[in-house]
Design an enzyme around this catalytic site. Structure first.
Site, PDB file in Angstrom:
ATOM      1  N   VAL A  64     -10.978  -6.937  57.908  1.00  0.00           N
ATOM      2  CA  VAL A  64     -10.100  -5.836  57.463  1.00  0.00           C
ATOM      3  C   VAL A  64     -10.793  -4.476  57.497  1.00  0.00           C
ATOM      4  O   VAL A  64     -10.127  -3.442  57.479  1.00  0.00           O
ATOM      5  CB  VAL A  64      -9.509  -6.095  56.041  1.00  0.00           C
ATOM      6  N   ASN A  90      -4.972  -9.806  50.713  1.00  0.00           N
ATOM      7  CA  ASN A  90      -5.711 -10.659  49.764  1.00  0.00           C
ATOM      8  C   ASN A  90      -7.226 -10.553  49.901  1.00  0.00           C
ATOM      9  O   ASN A  90      -7.946 -10.770  48.926  1.00  0.00           O
ATOM     10  CB  ASN A  90      -5.260 -12.108  49.962  1.00  0.00           C
ATOM     11  N   SER A 142      -6.482  -7.164  40.127  1.00  0.00           N
ATOM     12  CA  SER A 142      -7.226  -8.074  39.246  1.00  0.00           C
ATOM     13  C   SER A 142      -7.044  -7.579  37.820  1.00  0.00           C
ATOM     14  O   SER A 142      -6.756  -6.386  37.609  1.00  0.00           O
ATOM     15  CB  SER A 142      -8.714  -8.041  39.612  1.00  0.00           C
ATOM     16  N   TYR A 155     -16.188  -2.963  42.104  1.00  0.00           N
ATOM     17  CA  TYR A 155     -15.012  -3.849  42.172  1.00  0.00           C
ATOM     18  C   TYR A 155     -13.867  -3.296  41.310  1.00  0.00           C
ATOM     19  O   TYR A 155     -12.712  -3.247  41.748  1.00  0.00           O
ATOM     20  CB  TYR A 155     -15.436  -5.233  41.690  1.00  0.00           C
ATOM     21  N   ALA A 156     -14.196  -2.861  40.095  1.00  0.00           N
ATOM     22  CA  ALA A 156     -13.153  -2.329  39.205  1.00  0.00           C
ATOM     23  C   ALA A 156     -12.492  -1.112  39.836  1.00  0.00           C
ATOM     24  O   ALA A 156     -11.260  -0.976  39.796  1.00  0.00           O
ATOM     25  CB  ALA A 156     -13.747  -1.966  37.845  1.00  0.00           C
ATOM     26  N   LYS A 159     -10.034  -2.271  42.382  1.00  0.00           N
ATOM     27  CA  LYS A 159      -8.853  -2.976  41.866  1.00  0.00           C
ATOM     28  C   LYS A 159      -7.927  -2.029  41.085  1.00  0.00           C
ATOM     29  O   LYS A 159      -6.713  -2.236  41.060  1.00  0.00           O
ATOM     30  CB  LYS A 159      -9.281  -4.188  41.036  1.00  0.00           C
TER      31      LYS A 159
END
Ligand code: NAP
Length: 247
Positions: A64, A90, A142, A155-156, A159
């Site tokens: 991706v 995803n 998430s 990551y946060a 998301k």
């Protein structure tokens, strides 16, 4: 009646975990599944498993973060099927470290896959969907995209960002018949959390009102509902599938 009969559905990160469960669920619901991931053997195996259940399915190697590859796969799907009805964004990764220890490489890599990758895929399909006058884009957020998490600065951010994408694209694309929604899973048993020690997972499970971790199929079920016409009046939503973790 199968809920996704004949719908052409492209799923990223479909080689394992939630993506694989989603590909298999969509296949059972009658979809034409385009299972995309990094490794040829993995996508072939998932496509084969879908076909074994009687569905039409193919595997595509698609990173991706590689826009040329994303565009090429989308062009190939359009040439073969003439439409794309559903995109499940995803694919996602973690590279955890506390703020002061996170390297720029860790930060950039997670942004690249989880945020830029989602942007690439959505941008590549949006024109086809608006021309069709219909389509569904589903994004993997998430619970970490709702309340943050220790050690997950990168990551946060992605998301939370995916929720921003979802609400923005829902405003832009819904008037043209394209619904855009996000799913925010809690702690789900997949290879992504395989390195977390059992003791930590047990403790996490105790914090969940339903007193257990989730299964990949339970996220796939939410995607299948949102992808189907049963969700025809849902757009711009973030559906938490977390056993009550965020209560
Ligand atoms: P997973 O088991 O690690 O599977 C993710 C898949 O994405 C892997 O096959 C991975 O390939 C692939 N991938 C990685 N980088 C890619 C790229 N650049 N292009 C295409 N595919 C790529 O993860 P999962 O647990 O199923 O998670 C799926 C999604 O749900 C992710 O977005 C994740 O953030 C989100 N989520 C998961 C949980 C959870 O508890 N599991 C909770 C909340 C949200 P490789 O293995 O070869 O790298």
């Amino acid at each position: 009646m199968k809920r996704l009969e004949g719908k052409v559905c492209l799923i990223t990160g479909a080689g394992q975990g939630i993506g694989e469960a989603t590909a298999l669920k969509f296949a059972r619901e009658g979809a034409v599944v385009i299972a995309c991931d990094l490794k040829q053997e993995q996508v072939e195996a998932v496509a084969q498993a879908c076909r074994a259940g009687g569905a039409q399915a193919e595997g595509q190697v698609m990173d991706v973060t590689n826009r040329a590859q994303v565009d090429a796969v989308v062009a190939q799907v359009m040439a073969a099927h003439g439409r794309i009805d559903v995109l499940v964004n995803n694919a996602g990764i973690t590279q955890d470290a506390r703020l002061q220890k996170m390297t720029l490489e860790q930060f950039d890599r997670v942004i690249d896959v989880n945020l830029r990758g989602v942007f690439h895929c959505a941008q590549a399909v949006a024109g086809h969907m608006t021309q069709q006058g219909s389509g569904v884009i589903l994004n993997a957020s998430s619970v970490v995209g709702l309340y943050g998490n220790f050690g997950q600065t990168n990551y946060a951010a992605t998301k939370f960002g995916v929720i921003g994408f979802t609400k923005t694209w829902a405003r832009e694309l819904s008037p043209k018949g394209v619904r855009v929604n996000a799913v925010a899973p809690g702690f789900i048993k997949t290879p992504m959390i395989a390195t977390v020690p059992d003791k930590v997972l047990d403790d996490l499970a105790q914090k969940v009102p339903l007193k257990r971790l989730g299964q990949a199929e339970e996220i796939a079920n939410a995607y299948a509902f949102l992808a189907s016409d049963e969700a025809s009046y849902i757009t711009g939503a973030v559906i938490e599938v977390d056993g009550g973790l965020t209560l």
